[in-house]
Write a protein that holds these residues in place. Structure first.
Motif, short mmCIF file in Angstrom:
data_model
loop_
_atom_site.label_atom_id
_atom_site.label_comp_id
_atom_site.label_asym_id
_atom_site.label_seq_id
_atom_site.Cartn_x
_atom_site.Cartn_y
_atom_site.Cartn_z
N ASP A 1 35.05 30.58 33.83
CA ASP A 1 34.41 31.77 33.27
C ASP A 1 35.43 32.81 32.82
OD1 ASP A 1 31.93 30.71 33.80
OD2 ASP A 1 31.72 31.73 35.73
N ASN B 1 43.89 30.45 40.89
CA ASN B 1 42.51 30.88 40.71
C ASN B 1 42.27 31.56 39.37
OD1 ASN B 1 41.95 29.87 43.20
ND2 ASN B 1 42.00 31.84 44.24
N ASP C 1 38.83 32.58 35.11
CA ASP C 1 38.70 32.04 36.47
C ASP C 1 38.70 30.51 36.35
OD1 ASP C 1 37.93 31.14 38.98
OD2 ASP C 1 36.49 32.77 39.28
N ARG D 1 38.39 28.20 38.61
CA ARG D 1 37.46 27.48 39.48
C ARG D 1 36.12 27.24 38.80
NH1 ARG D 1 38.43 31.91 43.95
NH2 ARG D 1 38.22 33.03 42.01
N SER D 2 35.66 28.23 38.00
CA SER D 2 34.36 28.10 37.34
C SER D 2 34.48 27.98 35.81
CB SER D 2 33.50 29.32 37.67
OG SER D 2 34.13 30.50 37.18
#
Length: 188
Positions: free
Chosen positions: A183, A130, A178, A180-181
């Protein structure tokens, strides 16, 4: 392999459908006022990454997919294949094709553990942790007075990914991202 009835369907369950291993993303039991209950299931094909919805009558069953998710450490790439090694002490290595990497390719960092999905002893998917810490290799220099609320600028990371970061970030800093995004989270 075991068979799973519609009452055993849940998110994350791996099943065989049309000859390909699939993962159940979402499962909804629908009980209409008239007629038989059914399950509306959203599936992701683990080979192609395609997501679609399908309905199953109550009581139908699907064969479980013989897939394993193992934690493996990224070692290196030789141009066409990316090499991962088991972290269980066996030092067994697997070569992964670009198709199986997908979006994870931009988050690869040597000696970081990734989750590799194996089917018939072949890697079909790789997912990144993650959060990952990567160094900034190129960005505009930060100026005195730049604050966290002042806006953002693009920064190229050591893995090749480009993310938006606050203005005060300088080249050479290690950032927590991160995956997943995509960011910026914080400095590492």
């Amino acid at each position: 392999m075991a068979n799973y009835s519609t009452n055993e369907f849940k998110g994350g369950l791996k099943v065989m459908l049309d000859g390909d291993p699939c993962s159940i993303v979402d499962n909804e039991l629908v009980k209409p006022g008239k007629g038989q209950a059914f399950n509306r299931v959203k599936l992701r094909n683990l080979m192609t990454g395609r997501v679609w919805e399908r309905t199953f009558k109550s009581g139908e069953s699907l064969e479980g997919a013989d897939v394993m998710e193992l934690e493996m450490e990224y070692l290196y790439t030789d141009g066409d294949m990316w090499h991962f090694m088991k972290t269980d002490g066996s030092f067994e290595q697997y070569a992964v094709e670009k198709k199986a990497l997908g979006e994870t390719e931009k988050w690869l960092k040597e000696q970081v553990p990734y989750t590799v999905t194996l089917w018939n002893d072949k890697a079909i998917a790789v997912s990144a942790p993650n959060f990952i810490e990567l160094e900034v290799v190129e960005t505009d220099p930060g100026l005195k007075g730049d604050t966290a609320q002042g806006g953002s600028k693009p920064a190229t990371l050591s893995s090749g990914a480009v993310v938006r970061v606050p203005l005060f970030i300088n080249q050479g800093e290690v950032l927590k991202i991160d995956t997943r995004s995509g960011d910026y989270v914080s400095r590492a």
